[in-house]
Write a protein that holds these residues in place. Structure first.
Motif, PDB file in Angstrom:
ATOM      1  N   SER B 210       0.831  -1.203   0.000  1.00 36.18           N
ATOM      2  CA  SER B 210       0.000   0.000   0.000  1.00 36.18           C
ATOM      3  C   SER B 210       0.869   1.258   0.000  1.00 36.18           C
ATOM      4  N   SER B 213       1.809   1.802  -3.521  1.00 33.23           N
ATOM      5  CA  SER B 213       0.753   2.385  -4.356  1.00 33.23           C
ATOM      6  C   SER B 213       0.507   3.848  -3.963  1.00 33.23           C
ATOM      7  N   TYR B 214       0.734   4.151  -2.701  1.00 37.54           N
ATOM      8  CA  TYR B 214       0.649   5.572  -2.289  1.00 37.54           C
ATOM      9  C   TYR B 214       1.660   6.398  -3.084  1.00 37.54           C
ATOM     10  N   LYS B 216       2.975   5.702  -5.922  1.00 34.16           N
ATOM     11  CA  LYS B 216       2.587   5.729  -7.327  1.00 34.16           C
ATOM     12  C   LYS B 216       1.498   6.779  -7.559  1.00 34.16           C
ATOM     13  N   LYS B 217       0.508   6.738  -6.652  1.00 33.21           N
ATOM     14  CA  LYS B 217      -0.615   7.652  -6.765  1.00 33.21           C
ATOM     15  C   LYS B 217      -0.149   9.115  -6.748  1.00 33.21           C
ATOM     16  N   HIS B 218       0.868   9.368  -5.947  1.00 31.22           N
ATOM     17  CA  HIS B 218       1.341  10.744  -5.858  1.00 31.22           C
ATOM     18  C   HIS B 218       2.517  11.013  -6.788  1.00 31.22           C
ATOM     19  N   LYS B 219       2.698  10.123  -7.747  1.00 24.16           N
ATOM     20  CA  LYS B 219       3.703  10.299  -8.804  1.00 24.16           C
ATOM     21  C   LYS B 219       5.117  10.503  -8.255  1.00 24.16           C
TER      22      LYS B 219
END
Ligand SMILES: Cc1cc2nc3c(=O)[nH]c(=O)nc-3n(C[C@H](O)[C@H](O)[C@H](O)COP(=O)(O)OP(=O)(O)OC[C@H]3O[C@@H](n4cnc5c(N)ncnc54)[C@H](O)[C@@H]3O)c2cc1C
Lengths: 408, 462
Positions: B210, B213-214, B216-219
């Protein structure tokens, strides 16, 4: 199996000096075997070359004497220790001063030939006097060495202030032994070893001599945990541990035992001392990198090398009394080393009656850094079959056997 | 009175291991004293903010839960646990006392039994520019965030290896830092190989995922197989060079990229903090992951001196394992003191050991993934300082080794490495690795800690 002309057991200042002088002056095939045991004295040493100071009982001598007198006054009946000499005999003066005179040239030689610097610094050793008692003591010392008068300077309070501005205003003056200097002790050992290595000595460091090989009355070599070294001559330079190898080599015992010394070291400070200092509480030396070294306790506690608060406190208090500016600094680290002590404070040098292929080079007590050079030279002379340049009789191990026989 | 203090178990270190040991001891009627240099219990991981605050926006829920659990553990037994915070252990004093220093001066702490839970410190990796202000070790970055509640920088990158990288990256981002890149030295393929091991702790693995993915989500770029080359700046860090690492972690310098940053966190691992154990004379053995660690039996007790060593100070396994180890040591001690029967000892210990085994499988997976490769040692250039206190440059090590130095003590004597105020905490792991790389592995020794472990003012001796 290995075969050498000379094997040296122990690579402290004394063993390393033997390796250096032997390899410089002979073509012999030499090996030095050393395992740094905790308490190795050379590494722990203050690095003082206090030829006169230590011979007259200043430097560490003063603390040693104090400890002895205290033990003496506290002990009762059979436990009363024998008071040992305060000023050492003439033979020791000669031994120490001859060695001392070798350092300036040795320093040059090491720099030029082997590119190593053991940080020889001309400092003098000042005994700081706080009161009339100290002055009487100093007078008594100088009266004992009339022939060395040209090496002693008397400083009054004002002169002292000028030369050592950080010494307490309570000081009433000092005597300065102008030929007493300092080196960096582990650099000195390193220099001897590096010089020896460049001269072809085989160094077996991190290796322990586990036993001596003897055939009748002839010492033939030593064993380590995984090798055998045969040799024509074994030099026993194993410091406070020397009796172990002596026993194996000769079947007898000799009185070499560990005398623990604790040292306190400050953080680096700007240059606050121009020379080395001795008081009746401690000695103090500022090393080339700014650290102030304060020594040293003298304790007979076997092979124990732990530090204890009481001694560290005593030394620190003595130093702060002399140099109040230390109160602005911190203690960076402390350690303890084991001097190879003997009952009469003299080293044990040379051959042993009835034993072949074996030489003692041990028992240098509190001056082994100072006297390493002359020891190396004397051992070299012995092995080359020359008459030693100093009479070795007072240093022979037999003096203890004779003493014992007399006592018995 | 005195005999009572002698009976006390003295625990050095109030992190997860030490606190768990104290709580377990209390369960069996044994009193203890915890000594810690920090102002709060919890150790570097669970200490939390040093000032009072209600909101901890950048800390994730797992961490908050664990912090609460530690506090609860302590609070439930506080009558049996004396806590001495802001107190340093300077070393042993005699055979059964420790010498302590705190605001009021020096004091002695007698002990009947000793549990060392001194944690670990960071492994410093010298590279050109590593001494510039703005270059921080990863734990230091975390400490600023979690305990100081300050942002270590505005624009930051993280370099290193292991699970702390994504965790700190998330924490930094939540705290409002612009995280411009995370560079993991090990390749992704290696992580994939450890999948089975990682499934031993599915919850942790999930939380790791997770975090990824955090990011990734925030680039936030996360690059596997990349690492630090050098840092640049005048007075303060202004940029770094990062490059792909080969399998030996040698940087491919021709592919290096410059990244503008004002601070970075460097995390290539930790070293067990064993100075006190060494001063006490415990035997140690070398481990590649953790440096020198004490030789212990299965209860974490040493043969000589019979002290217990638990948590990261006997090898790096993380907080959950540290708790288990603290409990094991406490159980053994309770049995040795006659407080529990042998069958109680074994039934309790089996549970703890099962848990520990799972953690170890998981952890060893990470250790294999993060196994330091020799290329890291080549980052330092001849002129790079490798010992900060004494300003020893790498070329001085090379010179000494060329002259025949074969062990660390001789290296120290010749170069003064490890002789500064930190007593080698910063440089000795580099020096050891360097000797190993030079082919010297036999009897190379260790930079021996000296008394006192931290400098003490002369005035305390008056
Ligand atoms: C605190 C302190 C301060 C001092 N200050 C001074 C000073 O200012 N000036 C001065 O001149 N002197 C000083 N000394 C004294 C000086 O350090 C010693 O006299 C000198 O170091 C003795 O040298 P050594 O080579 O005989 O012994 P060491 O230096 O102890 O060397 C002996 C070596 O032999 C090794 N060894 C022993 N057994 C074996 C074995 N079986 N196999 C392999 N290796 C073995 C030991 O581990 C050790 O490395 C001081 C001593 C101490 C402790």
């Amino acid at each position: 199996m290995k075969k050498y002309d000379v094997v040296i057991a122990g690579g402290g200042a004394v063993g390393a000096a033997c390796a250096y002088f032997l390899s410089r002056d002979t073509d012999l095939k030499i090996a030095l075997i050393d395992l740094k045991k905790p308490g190795n004295a050379s590494r722990a040493s203050a690095g003082g070359l206090w030829a006169i100071g230590e011979s007259v009982g200043l430097g560490c001598g003063v603390i040693f004497f104090k400890t002895l007198s205290k033990l003496h006054s506290e002990a009762q009946g059979k436990e009363v220790p024998v008071m040992r000499p305060h000023q050492l005999p003439d033979c020791f003066f000669e031994f120490a001063l001859t060695s001392n005179n070798m350092y300036p040239a040795l320093h040059q030689e090491m720099l030029e030939k082997h590119d190593v610097d053991f940080k020889f610094e001309r400092t003098g050793l000042k005994f700081i006097m706080y009161n009339e008692e100290d002055r009487l003591y100093a007078e008594q010392i100088t009266q004992g060495i009339p022939h060395l008068a040209d090496q002693v300077r008397w400083l009054d309070a004002e002169q002292l202030k000028k030369e050592e501005p950080y010494v307490t205003d309570d000081a009433i003056g000092a005597i300065d032994f102008i030929c007493d200097h300092q080196v960096n002790p582990y650099r000195l050992v390193d220099a001897y070893l590096e010089g020896a290595r460049q001269n072809g000595v085989s160094l077996y460091l991190n290796t322990e001599v586990t036993s001596v090989i003897r055939n009748g009355n002839v010492v033939e070599g030593v064993k380590t945990s995984d090798e055998v070294f045969f040799c024509d001559t074994l030099i026993n330079a194993s410091g406070a541990w020397a009796n172990e190898l002596y026993q194996q080599a000769t079947g007898r015992t000799m009185p070499v035992y560990p005398v623990k010394g604790q040292i306190v070291l400050s953080e680096r400070m700007p240059k606050i001392m121009n020379g080395c200092i001795s008081t009746s509480d401690c000695y103090i030396a500022q090393k080339d990198n700014g650290e102030i070294l304060i020594g040293s306790s003298t304790e007979e506690k076997g092979f124990d090398t732990t530090n204890s608060l009481d001694k560290i406190q005593e030394l620190s208090q003595g130093a702060m009394k002399c140099l109040p500016i230390l109160k602005e600094s911190s203690i960076k680290r402390c350690w303890a080393g084991l001097r190879p002590g003997t009952p009469d404070e003299l080293p044990i040098l040379g051959p042993v009656e009835g034993v072949e292929g074996y030489l003692n080079a041990c028992g240098h007590f509190r001056t082994g850094i100072l006297t390493s050079a002359i020891t190396g030279q004397l051992m070299t002379e012995l092995i080359m079959g020359k008459t030693p340049s100093l009479d070795l009789t007072p240093f022979s191990v037999e003096r203890f056997e004779e003493a014992e026989q007399k006592a018995g | 009175m005195t005999s009572q203090t002698h009976d006390k178990v003295v625990i050095v270190g109030g992190g997860p291991a030490g606190t768990a040991a104290a709580a377990e001891l209390a369960c069996h009627g044994l009193k203890s004293v915890i000594i810690d240099e920090a102002p709060k219990l919890g150790g570097v991981i669970y200490r939390g903010p040093l000032r009072k605050t209600d909101s901890l926006p950048h800390l994730d829920d797992n961490l908050k839960r664990a912090m609460t659990a530690l506090q609860t553990r302590y609070q439930a037994h506080r009558e049996s646990i004396e806590v001495k915070t802001q107190t340093r252990v300077l070393g042993p004093e005699g055979s059964n006392q420790l010498l302590l220093s705190d605001d009021s001066g020096l004091s002695r702490q007698p002990y009947g039994h000793l549990i060392l839970a001194t944690g670990c410190h960071e492994r410093s990796v010298p590279f050109p520019g590593w001494q510039l202000p703005g270059v921080m070790l990863l734990g230091g970055v975390q400490l600023q965030l979690k305990s100081g509640l300050v942002r270590p920088g505005q624009r930051m990158a993280l370099v290193g290896t292991g699970p702390l990288l994504p965790l700190v990256a998330c924490q930094l981002h939540k705290a409002g830092v612009d995280v411009v890149g995370v560079y993991e030295a090990s390749p992704f393929a290696k992580l994939a190989k450890e999948a089975v091991a990682l499934l031993n702790k599915p919850k942790l693995t999930l939380s790791g995922m997770s975090m990824m993915s955090y990011l990734k989500k925030h680039k936030i770029p996360f690059k596997y197989g990349w690492g630090i080359v050098s840092a640049q700046g005048e007075e303060q860090l202004s940029s770094i060079h990062v490059a792909p690492y080969d399998s030996q972690w040698r940087p491919q310098r021709d592919l290096a990229e410059q990244v503008a940053v004002d601070a970075i966190g460097v995390g290539y691992g930790f070293v067990a903090r064993t100075q006190l154990a060494m001063l006490l004379g415990l035997e140690h053995t070398y481990s590649k992951v953790s440096g020198y660690v004490p030789a212990l039996d299965e209860w974490h007790q040493s043969q000589n001196h019979s002290a217990f060593v638990v948590g990261d100070s006997n090898g790096l396994l993380g907080a959950d394992a540290a708790i288990c180890e603290g409990q094991l040591a406490a159980l053994r001690l309770a049995w040795q003191c006659g407080k529990i029967t042998e069958s109680e000892l074994f039934s309790r210990a089996t549970k703890v050991n099962n848990k520990l085994a799972r953690i170890k499988k998981f952890r060893f997976g990470f250790d294999r993934f993060s196994d330091r490769q020799p290329g890291l040692l080549s980052l330092a250039q001849p002129q790079t300082v490798v010992c900060r206190c004494e300003q020893v440059r790498k070329e001085q090590l090379d010179e000494a080794i060329a002259q025949g130095v074969k062990d660390i003590t001789s290296l120290k004597m010749r170069t003064r490495i490890g002789m500064g105020d930190c007593q080698g905490k910063t440089c000795s792991s580099y020096a050891l690795d360097y000797l190993h790389q030079a082919g010297l592995t036999e009897n190379i020794g260790v930079i021996k800690p000296r008394f006192p472990l931290d400098p003490i003012p002369f005035t305390l001796m008056e």
